[in-house]
Write a protein that holds these residues in place. Structure first.
Motif, PDB file in Angstrom:
ATOM      1  N   LYS A 174       0.842  -1.210   0.000  1.00 39.12           N
ATOM      2  CA  LYS A 174       0.000   0.000   0.000  1.00 39.12           C
ATOM      3  C   LYS A 174       0.870   1.251   0.000  1.00 39.12           C
TER       4      LYS A 174
ATOM      5  N   THR B  51      -9.360   8.259  -1.963  1.00 39.86           N
ATOM      6  CA  THR B  51      -8.645   8.178  -0.691  1.00 39.86           C
ATOM      7  C   THR B  51      -9.622   7.942   0.456  1.00 39.86           C
TER       8      THR B  51
ATOM      9  N   VAL C 235     -10.964   3.942   0.250  1.00 41.70           N
ATOM     10  CA  VAL C 235     -10.115   2.739   0.257  1.00 41.70           C
ATOM     11  C   VAL C 235      -9.732   2.331   1.689  1.00 41.70           C
ATOM     12  N   PRO C 236      -9.666   1.012   1.921  1.00 44.49           N
ATOM     13  CA  PRO C 236      -9.357   0.545   3.280  1.00 44.49           C
ATOM     14  C   PRO C 236      -7.855   0.589   3.567  1.00 44.49           C
ATOM     15  N   VAL C 237      -7.353   1.758   3.871  1.00 47.60           N
ATOM     16  CA  VAL C 237      -5.904   1.908   4.106  1.00 47.60           C
ATOM     17  C   VAL C 237      -5.680   2.472   5.505  1.00 47.60           C
ATOM     18  N   LYS C 238      -4.743   1.858   6.222  1.00 46.94           N
ATOM     19  CA  LYS C 238      -4.441   2.330   7.576  1.00 46.94           C
ATOM     20  C   LYS C 238      -3.784   3.698   7.507  1.00 46.94           C
TER      21      LYS C 238
ATOM     22  N   PRO D 121     -13.621   1.571  10.397  1.00 46.89           N
ATOM     23  CA  PRO D 121     -13.777   1.887   8.965  1.00 46.89           C
ATOM     24  C   PRO D 121     -12.970   0.994   8.029  1.00 46.89           C
ATOM     25  N   ILE D 122     -11.763   0.614   8.430  1.00 45.28           N
ATOM     26  CA  ILE D 122     -10.919  -0.173   7.513  1.00 45.28           C
ATOM     27  C   ILE D 122     -11.591  -1.514   7.196  1.00 45.28           C
ATOM     28  N   GLU D 123     -12.032  -2.203   8.249  1.00 44.02           N
ATOM     29  CA  GLU D 123     -12.652  -3.524   8.037  1.00 44.02           C
ATOM     30  C   GLU D 123     -13.959  -3.397   7.253  1.00 44.02           C
TER      31      GLU D 123
ATOM     32  N   LYS E 182     -14.725  -0.982   5.114  1.00 43.47           N
ATOM     33  CA  LYS E 182     -14.436  -0.594   3.725  1.00 43.47           C
ATOM     34  C   LYS E 182     -13.877  -1.755   2.907  1.00 43.47           C
ATOM     35  N   ARG E 183     -13.179  -2.668   3.586  1.00 45.78           N
ATOM     36  CA  ARG E 183     -12.639  -3.837   2.897  1.00 45.78           C
ATOM     37  C   ARG E 183     -13.746  -4.669   2.232  1.00 45.78           C
TER      38      ARG E 183
ATOM     39  N   PHE F 164      -3.662   0.374  -8.675  1.00 41.97           N
ATOM     40  CA  PHE F 164      -3.660   1.114  -7.410  1.00 41.97           C
ATOM     41  C   PHE F 164      -4.813   0.640  -6.517  1.00 41.97           C
TER      42      PHE F 164
ATOM     43  N   ASP G 178      -4.174  -2.809  -5.265  1.00 41.78           N
ATOM     44  CA  ASP G 178      -3.178  -2.781  -4.170  1.00 41.78           C
ATOM     45  C   ASP G 178      -3.835  -2.409  -2.845  1.00 41.78           C
ATOM     46  N   MET G 179      -4.757  -1.452  -2.903  1.00 45.09           N
ATOM     47  CA  MET G 179      -5.398  -0.987  -1.669  1.00 45.09           C
ATOM     48  C   MET G 179      -6.255  -2.087  -1.041  1.00 45.09           C
ATOM     49  N   TYR G 180      -6.739  -3.017  -1.899  1.00 47.16           N
ATOM     50  CA  TYR G 180      -7.596  -4.089  -1.383  1.00 47.16           C
ATOM     51  C   TYR G 180      -6.853  -5.435  -1.319  1.00 47.16           C
ATOM     52  N   ASP G 181      -5.522  -5.379  -1.453  1.00 49.41           N
ATOM     53  CA  ASP G 181      -4.675  -6.589  -1.378  1.00 49.41           C
ATOM     54  C   ASP G 181      -5.134  -7.684  -2.350  1.00 49.41           C
TER      55      ASP G 181
END
Lengths: 556, 244
Positions: free
Chosen positions: A320, A410, A413-416, B70-72, B74-75, B98, B101-104
Motif C-alpha cells: 500500500k 482516498t 479505500v481501506p488503508v491504515k 472503517p478499515i474492516e 471498507k474492505r 492502485f 493494491d489498496m484491497y490486497d
C-alpha cells in the motif's frame, strides 16, 4: 451599449466568487475562511513593515542624489514586470484553461465580449499584487515629499490603470504564441514553457541585481555620475525606464502633479493603457476562436498498441505504501504545474545562493576558507540552513489537495493511517533529504570533515524533515483544497501550503535557536539533542495523524 | 449486509438532508434507492461509504460499524460515484493496479478480473492509455472496472447507468444479476425507474431525507392498494403526497 452589457454580465458572473460578501452573513464556513485568511495576512505584517522601512531608506538615499522620483519608476517597473510574468499564466488560464469556455463559446456572445470579460477579470485579480507592492511606495513617497491632494487623485487613477499595460502585452503574446504553436503543443506544455521562462527570468533578474550592485561599488566613474544626477532629477528615471517608458509616465506624472507636464504624463499613461488594452481585445477577437479551436487540449495521450506480454507485465502488485507513493509521484511528474512547483523549486534556493556568490566575484576557495575558520560547528549551522531550505518542499502539505475531485478514492479505500502517512510523506522526505545530502556532503568533503560527521549531519537533517512532512500532511488533511479546475490552485494558491511553510519555518527557527544556544558545547551533544528532539516531535505528530486523520479525511 | 440505523445528517441546524433513515439490505439482494433530486440519496450513499460524517445513527457493513472500524468495513465494499472523477494523469491500468493494491488483490486475480471486465465494457486497449484521453463514458467504465476488480461483498453505485452506452448499461445490469446470484449485494441509486422496476429485488423511496416507502414492487402496490401501478406511478404518487 447592449453589446457591452453582455461582456460586463460575463465579467460580473466571473467576479462573483471572489467578491461574494453577501454570503458572509449566512455562510459560516465562508466566514471562517475569511478570518483564517486575514490571520494569515497578519503573519506577514512584520515583513510588510520591513518593506516600508526599505522604501524609506531607498527614498532617502535617492533624495540625497536628487533622484527621489526614480523610486516611483522603480516601483512601477518592478510591479509591471511581476504582473507581466504572472499575467502570461493568468491570461493563459483565463482564456484557454477555464472550464466555462465550452459553455461561453456555445452562447450567442462574440469572442471579443468573452475576452473583454476575462481580461477585465484578470486585471481585477492583479490589483492584489499592484496594491500590495505599490501602496508602500506611493504612501511613503507622499509622506516624505509632503505631496498634495492632487498626488493622491493621480495615484488612484494610475494604480487603477497600472496592470492594464502588462496584461495587454501578456494577452497579445499569449494569443499569438498559442495561435502559432497550438497545433504542435498541448496546453500543459505551453504552460510549462511559460513557467520555465518565469524561472529563468527570476534567475536572470537576481543575477543582474547582484552584478549591478557589485559594479556600482567598484566603478570609478561613480563620482561623475553622482554630480550629473544632482543636476538632473530625471537622470535615473530616464535610464531606468528606457525599456519600459510607461514607468516614466507614471513616475513623472506623480512627481510633477502641480504642473501641466504632470497632467500630460497622466494622460499619456492612461491613453497608452487604453490603446494597448483595445489592441489586445482586437487581436483576441481575431485570433481567439481560432486559437481555442486549433487543437488546444488539456492533454494528449500517446496511444500505443501493446503486445500481450507487455499487457500482462502491466499487472503489478505493490504494498500500500509503495502504491500510494508511486501514484503520487506519477501524478506529480506528469502534471507540469505540480512538477515545477514541487520539484523544480527545490534546487532554486541553493541555486540563488550560488548565483549571488558567483555574481559577487567571490572565489570558491575564499568561501571555503571562510567556512573552515568556523570549525566543525559550521556543520551545525549548515543543517539549520537545510531546515530552512526544507520549508519550501510542499509535497506533503498539498498531498490530498492535489488529488482534486478524485479525493473520494482516498476516502473509500481501506488503508491504515500509518500507510497513508508513510506513502505520502516519503516524497517530502526524499526531496528534503536530497537537498541535505547535496549541501552537507559537498561542503563537508571540501572542508575535509570525517565521513562519520557528514553522515551524522545528514541523518540529523533527514530526521528533522519527518515531523515537518507529517505536520504538512495534517494541515492538508484538516481541510484539503480539492475543488479546483486549475492544478496551480492545489499547490500555489493553497493556504495549506502557506500555513505549513510558516510552521516549518517556526520549527527551523526553534532548532536554529537551540543550535545557537548549544554552539559552545560539544557538537556531538548538540547533534544528539537535535536527533532526539526531532524523533520525539515526529513520533508525536505521527500519533496525532493516526488518531485524527480517519475523521479528518471525511467530509463534514 | 448493509444496515442503516436511524441515520441523520444535517449540514446546518435548520435543515436535515437525511432524517432518521433506517434500511436493512440483505445479502444477495439488489436494492434500489430512488427519490427526487435533492432527496438525500447521494448524501446517504456518501455516509455508507465513509466519505461523509453522520450527524447521528449507525451504519453496519456485514455487521461492522463503519464509524468505529472503517478499515474492516471498507474492505467489504466498494463504491462507484455518479461522476467519474479520477486522476486523469494515470493510465487505466495504473488506476486499476492502485485500487487492487489498496484491497490486497493478488496479481493473478486482478489480471483475470480486469481482463474479464475490460472485455465486457470494451476497454481492452483503452486500459493502457492515459485516462485523460478517455471519454466520459470510458472514465465511468474504468471506475467500474476498478470497483469490480476488488470483488466486494457489497457494491454501492450512485446512478451507475449515467454516461454508459446501451450495451455497457445492459452488460452492467447482467453483471449485477450474476453477482447477486453468487451471494453478493448491490445497492444503487437511480432516476431510471424502469431499471429499478425490472432489476431490483426491493426499493426504498426517499423524499426530503426521509424514507417514505420500502419493499418489493408487489409490496409497494399492496400498501397503496393499487393492483397494477407501475413503479413510476407509485413514485409519483408517494413523492407528490410528500410534497403536499
Amino acid at each position: 451599449m447592449k453589446i457591452m452589457n453582455k461582456a460586463f454580465k460575463i465579467f460580473k458572473v466571473q467576479l462573483k466568487p471572489m467578491l461574494n460578501f453577501a454570503s458572509l452573513k449566512t455562510d459560516k464556513k465562508q466566514r471562517r475562511k475569511i478570518i483564517g485568511f486575514v490571520l494569515l495576512i497578519l503573519c506577514f505584517v512584520p515583513s510588510y513593515f520591513l518593506y516600508f522601512s526599505i522604501v524609506d531608506i531607498l527614498y532617502n538615499s535617492l533624495a540625497a542624489l536628487n533622484q527621489q522620483s526614480a523610486l516611483l519608476a522603480i516601483g512601477a517597473m518592478g510591479v509591471s514586470a511581476v504582473v507581466l510574468l504572472f499575467g502570461f499564466m493568468y491570461v493563459f488560464s483565463a482564456l484557454f484553461g477555464a472550464r466555462d469556455l465550452d459553455m461561453l463559446l456555445a452562447m450567442p456572445v462574440k469572442s471579443w465580449q468573452i475576452t473583454l470579460a476575462k481580461l477585465l477579470n484578470t486585471i481585477v485579480y492583479e490589483y492584489v499584487i499592484v496594491l500590495a507592492l505599490m501602496l508602500p511606495i506611493v504612501i511613503m513617497y507622499a509622506v516624505l515629499s509632503s505631496a498634495g491632494i492632487l498626488y493622491w487623485v493621480y495615484s488612484v487613477i494610475m494604480l487603477v490603470f497600472m496592470p492594464v499595460i502588462p496584461i495587454s502585452v501578456a494577452t497579445i503574446l499569449d494569443v499569438i504564441v498559442i495561435r502559432i504553436f497550438s497545433m504542435r503543443f498541448n496546453a500543459e506544455k505551453i504552460q510549462t514553457v511559460f513557467m520555465i521562462i518565469l524561472l529563468i527570468a527570476a534567475f536572470a533578474f537576481s543575477f543582474l541585481i547582484n552584478k549591478m550592485s557589485s559594479v556600482m561599488y567598484s566603478d570609478n566613474q561613480a563620482e561623475a555620475i553622482i554630480s550629473t544626477m544632482i543636476g538632473d532629477n530625471q537622470y535615473l528615471i530616464n535610464i531606468l525606464t528606457k525599456a519600459y517608458p510607461p514607468a516614466m509616465f507614471f513616475a513623472s506624472a506623480l512627481s510633477a502633479t502641480s504642473s501641466a507636464q504632470g497632467d500630460l504624463y497622466l494622460l499619456a499613461f492612461v491613453a497608452v493603457s487604453i490603446i494597448l488594452f483595445g489592441l489586445a481585445v482586437f487581436i483576441c477577437d481575431k485570433l481567439y476562436i481560432g486559437a481555442v479551436t486549433a487543437g488546444i487540449s488539456s492533454s494528449k495521450s500517446k496511444k500505443k498498441k501493446l503486445s500481450s506480454e507487455e499487457k500482462s507485465a502491466s499487472f503489478k502488485t505493490a504494498s500500500k505504501v509503495k502504491s500510494i507513493f508511486s501514484v503520487d509521484m506519477k501524478v506529480i511528474f506528469r502534471t507540469p504545474v505540480f512538477a515545477i512547483n514541487l520539484l523544480l523549486v527545490i534546487p532554486v534556493l541553493p541555486a540563488v545562493i550560488l548565483i549571488s556568490i558567483i555574481s559577487q566575484d567571490i572565489s570558491i576557495n575564499t568561501l571555503f576558507g571562510l567556512l573552515s575558520m568556523g570549525g566543525p560547528a559550521v556543520g551545525l549551522y549548515l543543517i539549520v540552513i537545510c531546515f530552512f531550505i526544507a520549508t519550501i518542499v510542499t509535497m506533503s502539505s498539498s498531498s490530498f489537495s492535489r488529488e482534486g475531485r478524485a479525493f473520494w478514492i482516498t476516502q473509500i479505500v481501506p488503508v491504515k493511517a500509518m500507510d497513508q502517512l508513510i506513502g505520502r510523506c516519503l516524497g517530502t522526505m526524499l526531496a528534503s533529504g536530497f537537498l541535505s545530502v547535496l549541501v552537507i556532503s559537498v561542503i563537508g568533503i571540501f572542508l575535509k570533515w570525517s565521513a562519520f560527521y557528514i553522515i551524522a549531519l545528514i541523518l540529523t537533517s533527514l530526521v528533522a524533515c519527518a515531523p515537518i512532512a507529517i505536520v504538512g500532511l495534517l494541515v492538508d488533511a484538516r481541510k484539503p483544497k480539492t475543488d479546483w479546475d486549475d492544478a496551480a490552485s492545489a499547490v500555489k494558491r493553497n493556504t495549506n501550503t502557506v500555513i505549513s511553510m510558516l510552521l516549518a519555518m517556526a520549527n527551523a527557527i526553534v532548532l536554529g535557536v537551540i543550535v545557537l544556544l548549544l554552539r559552545n558545547i560539544n557538537v556531538w551533544i548538540t547533534i544528539s539533542i537535535l536527533l532526539v528532539l526531532n524523533l520525539i516531535f515526529a513520533i508525536l505528530m505521527a500519533n496525532v495523524y493516526i488518531k485524527k486523520s480517519p475523521s479528518m479525511l471525511q467530509n463534514e | 449486509m448493509l444496515r442503516i440505523e436511524h441515520v441523520s445528517k444535517s449540514y446546518d441546524r435548520n435543515k436535515k438532508a437525511v432524517d432518521d433513515l433506517s434500511i436493512h439490505v440483505k445479502k444477495g439482494e439488489i436494492y434500489g434507492f430512488i427519490g427526487p433530486n435533492g432527496a438525500g440519496k447521494t448524501t446517504t450513499i456518501k455516509m455508507i461509504t465513509g466519505i461523509l460524517k453522520m450527524s447521528s445513527g449507525n451504519i453496519f457493513i456485514d455487521g461492522i460499524n463503519i464509524a468505529s472500524n472503517p478499515i474492516e468495513a471498507k474492505r467489504r465494499m466498494t463504491y462507484v460515484p455518479d461522476n467519474p472523477d479520477i486522476q486523469k494523469k494515470l493510465k487505466g491500468i495504473e488506476y486499476v493496479n492502485f485500487i487492487a493494491d489498496m484491497y490486497d488483490i493478488s496479481k493473478a486475480d486482478r489480471q483475470e478480473r480486469t481482463n474479464e471486465y475490460a472485455k465486457l465494457f470494451g476497454m481492452q486497449d483503452a486500459l493502457y492509455n492515459q485516462i485523460a484521453s478517455y471519454s466520459h463514458g470510458m472514465q465511468q467504465k474504468i471506475v467500474l472496472i476498478g470497483a469490480l476488480v476488488t470483488d466486494p461483498q457489497l457494491i454501492v453505485l450512485d446512478e451507475p447507468m449515467v454516461g454508459l452506452d446501451p450495451k455497457s448499461s445492459y452488460n452492467l445490469k447482467e453483471l449485477m444479476k450474476k453477482r447477486v446470484s453468487e451471494g453478493k449485494t448491490v445497492f444503487f441509486s437511480t432516476h431510471v425507474l424502469e431499471v429499478a422496476e425490472k432489476f431490483c429485488d426491493r426499493v426504498a423511496i426517499i423524499s426530503h431525507g426521509k424514507l417514505i416507502a420500502e419493499g418489493s414492487l408487489a409490496q409497494l402496490r399492496e400498501n397503496l392498494a393499487e393492483g397494477d401501478m407501475s413503479l413510476e406511478q407509485i413514485f409519483l404518487e408517494l413523492t407528490d403526497e410528500d410534497n403536499e
